[in-house]
Scaffold this motif. Structure first.
Motif, PDB file in Angstrom:
ATOM      1  N   ARG A  79       0.832  -1.218   0.000  1.00 45.70           N
ATOM      2  CA  ARG A  79       0.000   0.000   0.000  1.00 45.70           C
ATOM      3  C   ARG A  79       0.861   1.261   0.000  1.00 45.70           C
ATOM      4  N   ALA A  80       1.972   1.235   0.738  1.00 41.97           N
ATOM      5  CA  ALA A  80       2.854   2.401   0.792  1.00 41.97           C
ATOM      6  C   ALA A  80       3.504   2.659  -0.564  1.00 41.97           C
ATOM      7  N   VAL A  81       3.973   1.621  -1.206  1.00 50.48           N
ATOM      8  CA  VAL A  81       4.607   1.772  -2.522  1.00 50.48           C
ATOM      9  C   VAL A  81       3.592   2.284  -3.538  1.00 50.48           C
ATOM     10  N   ILE A  82       2.387   1.752  -3.507  1.00 50.54           N
ATOM     11  CA  ILE A  82       1.348   2.218  -4.434  1.00 50.54           C
ATOM     12  C   ILE A  82       1.030   3.691  -4.189  1.00 50.54           C
ATOM     13  N   ALA A  83       0.894   4.076  -2.933  1.00 51.37           N
ATOM     14  CA  ALA A  83       0.586   5.473  -2.607  1.00 51.37           C
ATOM     15  C   ALA A  83       1.709   6.405  -3.064  1.00 51.37           C
ATOM     16  N   LEU A  84       2.953   6.023  -2.807  1.00 55.11           N
ATOM     17  CA  LEU A  84       4.086   6.846  -3.244  1.00 55.11           C
ATOM     18  C   LEU A  84       4.185   6.903  -4.766  1.00 55.11           C
ATOM     19  N   ALA A  85       3.916   5.783  -5.425  1.00 54.40           N
ATOM     20  CA  ALA A  85       3.972   5.760  -6.889  1.00 54.40           C
ATOM     21  C   ALA A  85       2.940   6.708  -7.479  1.00 54.40           C
ATOM     22  N   ARG A  86       1.750   6.723  -6.922  1.00 54.98           N
ATOM     23  CA  ARG A  86       0.717   7.648  -7.407  1.00 54.98           C
ATOM     24  C   ARG A  86       1.114   9.093  -7.146  1.00 54.98           C
ATOM     25  N   GLU A  87       1.653   9.335  -5.937  1.00 59.78           N
ATOM     26  CA  GLU A  87       2.065  10.690  -5.566  1.00 59.78           C
ATOM     27  C   GLU A  87       3.186  11.201  -6.468  1.00 59.78           C
TER      28      GLU A  87
END
Length: 105
Positions: A79-87
């Motif tokens: 979830r953290a990697v996905i959130a950072l990737a979107r950001e």
């Protein structure tokens, strides 16, 4: 009607022979140990690792089984990697490699 109410009072508040109420003892339920779910444990564990707080690491590790903790940490990482990737408007692959200090593939 009054007779029924008096009977209920005697059931709920028994009286002594002198007509005084018998003090009621309150039975307490044994305190339940608070249970933590896998995601609470993972969040506490990872944040404690980030802060290098061994006491909190040990505490969070005891909340769930090692397998459950591993699952929770994995889910948190995804979830953290996905959130950072979107950001960052980057791919999760690029973000994960960057976070780990790996060269771009």
């Amino acid at each position: 009607m009054s007779g029924m109410i008096d009977r209920l009072r005697k059931i709920w508040r028994p009286e002594t022979a002198e007509g005084q109420e018998v003090p009621r003892t309150v039975k307490r339920r044994p305190e339940k140990k608070r249970t933590h779910n896998v995601f609470e444990a993972a969040a506490a564990y990872v944040s404690a690792c980030a802060e290098d707080n061994q006491d909190q690491i040990d505490e969070a590790s005891a909340w769930v089984s090692p397998e459950a903790l591993s699952f929770g940490v994995n889910e948190l990482a995804c979830r953290a990697v996905i959130a950072l990737a979107r950001e960052r408007d980057e791919s999760p692959h690029t973000v994960a490699r960057t976070l780990l200090g790996l060269p771009a593939a």
